[in-house]
Design a protein around this motif. Structure first.
Motif, PDB file in Angstrom:
ATOM      1  N   SER A  44      -1.493  -1.802  -3.708  1.00  0.00           N
ATOM      2  CA  SER A  44      -2.051  -0.891  -2.700  1.00  0.00           C
ATOM      3  C   SER A  44      -0.988  -0.491  -1.689  1.00  0.00           C
ATOM      4  CB  SER A  44      -3.221  -1.552  -1.964  1.00  0.00           C
ATOM      5  OG  SER A  44      -4.265  -1.815  -2.856  1.00  0.00           O
ATOM      6  N   ASP A 159      -6.976   3.963  -6.031  1.00  0.00           N
ATOM      7  CA  ASP A 159      -6.824   2.526  -5.803  1.00  0.00           C
ATOM      8  C   ASP A 159      -8.060   1.789  -6.298  1.00  0.00           C
ATOM      9  OD1 ASP A 159      -6.133   0.028  -5.012  1.00  0.00           O
ATOM     10  OD2 ASP A 159      -5.672   0.552  -2.930  1.00  0.00           O
ATOM     11  N   GLU A 160      -7.967   1.192  -7.470  1.00  0.00           N
ATOM     12  CA  GLU A 160      -9.055   0.427  -8.086  1.00  0.00           C
ATOM     13  C   GLU A 160     -10.390   1.152  -7.996  1.00  0.00           C
ATOM     14  OE1 GLU A 160      -8.783  -3.475  -8.435  1.00  0.00           O
ATOM     15  OE2 GLU A 160      -6.837  -3.769  -7.464  1.00  0.00           O
TER      16      GLU A 160
END
Ligand SMILES: Nc1ncnc2c1ncn2[C@@H]1O[C@H](COP(=O)(O)OP(=O)(O)O)[C@@H](O)[C@H]1O
Ligand SMILES: [Mg+2]
Length: 378
Positions: A44, A159-160
């Motif tokens: 991240s 991000d995920e």
């Protein structure tokens, strides 16, 4: 032309440890690029430095060959999708999708057109007037994607984005995101801790551990030619079986704890610099029954049998290590019974006992594979 370049990018939050250290890579236009690694490895942080949401401690970031270290997020021409979707609960789906465009002062007619297109692309046309709480998890995820689509940005950072969804929906959305990226031709940088997502979605993968880049390559490169023990065990499910062995140079063999002996060639012995090695073998390379000449045979006591319908996972101990074998088909074998298994030495990985770097890995040639595929498709 490379679209995004990281050159020895570093980040420290506390001025003493690196959250990201010397990350260097060129990401091409239209590429689906994955950052993968365990929680806390710096994924991240890298993404947020590219987006401009986090300052860069050292190193350079280039976007379209222009130094971008100090550009504002809004000057970077990218869209971002977060794990928690970041939807405004009091706004409708339509307002959520168009929020960024309004801020950017895009004209009303143009906004309407882009919203209709994105909603159609993502199957949200009938939900535009609803509030986020009236949507399922998958639909909310699609609203977040639609917001990235309407921005018309040539690059997207995620991000995920799928980690809040159940397994089936995750599988479905994986395909959907990949198709969307191809259709729009955008450059994607996608963060995940899930090695299956990395393997199935990425054109290329960067594997990270403790803020350091371990390897960058295509999914098959990473799977077949891992550079070290960490990459070898992180990518692949169930993971590669690993045991430590002593190198017996006199007799050209490796000795394992449970008296298992693996004969290797003199040439292979010469390549090993350490006194011990980690041996590695993938579960799908362990076969039933006795092997042929250059195969290692052994008899093991099964400690677990998982019949999964189309394949069976068998667990057994090699010394103190649990190993797994993956066999195609249904094998409801009795627990605790002795079973003969074997693997080919040609399929064995060896990692240096001290540095954990790969010393020997099975032959694999991507160009040969590509030639075979191109002949077949003719
Ligand atoms: N805002 C912050 N302040 C201090 N440390 C942080 C901050 N954000 C992340 N970190 C630390 O930096 C490291 C990398 O974190 P992160 O990039 O979030 O990892 P990942 O996304 O791979 O899980 C971790 O050790 C984390 O604790
Ligand atoms: Mg993270």
């Amino acid at each position: 032309m490379s679209h995004i370049q990281l050159h020895q990018l570093c980040k420290t939050y506390d001025q003493s440890t690196f959250a990201v250290e010397d990350a260097t890579v060129s990401i091409e236009k239209g590429e689906f690029f994955i950052l993968v690694g365990p929680s806390g490895c710096g994924k991240s942080t890298i993404l947020r430095m590219i987006a401009g949401l986090e300052g860069i401690s050292a190193g350079e970031l280039y976007i379209d060959n222009q130094r971008a270290n100090h550009l504002l997020p809004s000057q970077r021409n990218l869209s971002m999708v977060f794990q928690n979707y970041a939807l405004y609960p009091h706004l409708t789906v339509e307002e959520n999708i168009l929020f960024g465009l309004k801020v950017k002062k895009v004209k009303k007619l143009e906004r309407k057109k882009r919203c209709e297109e994105a909603a159609k692309l993502l199957g949200l046309t009938n939900y535009l007037k609803r509030k986020p709480r009236e949507l399922s998890g998958g639909q909310r995820q699609r609203v977040a994607l639609a917001r990235a689509v309407v921005s018309d940005a040539p690059m997207c950072l995620m991000d995920e984005p799928l980690s809040n969804l159940d397994a089936k929906l995750r599988g479905h959305m994986r395909t959907e995101i990949r198709q969307l990226q191809r259709k729009l031709g955008i450059t994607m940088i996608y963060v995940t801790h899930d090695q299956v997502e990395a393997m199935t979605m990425g054109d290329r993968i960067m594997v990270l551990k403790d803020g350091k880049v371990q390897q960058v390559g295509t999914p098959l490169e990473i799977y077949n030619k891992p550079k070290n023990l960490f990459v070898a065990t992180f990518i692949g499910a169930p993971p590669m079986n690993i045991s430590k062995a002593t190198v017996d140079r006199m007799n050209s063999q490796l000795l394992l704890k449970n008296d298992l002996i693996i004969p290797i060639s003199n040439e292979e012995v010469r390549q090993i610099k350490s006194d011990t090695v980690y041996i590695g073998i993938r579960p799908e390379q362990i076969s039933r029954g006795k092997g042929e000449s250059r195969d290692v045979d052994f008899s093991v006591q099964l400690s677990n049998v998982e019949v999964l319908g189309n394949e069976t996972l068998l667990s057994f101990y090699i010394g103190e290590d649990i190993w797994k074998a993956k066999w195609l088909g249904q094998w409801p074998l009795d627990l605790n019974r002795q079973t003969n298994i074997s693997f080919s030495i040609e399929k064995l990985y060896l990692f240096d006992g001290d540095t954990e770097k790969t010393v020997i890995s099975p032959a694999w040639n991507e160009t040969v594979l590509k030639e075979v595929l191109s002949v077949e498709s003719r």
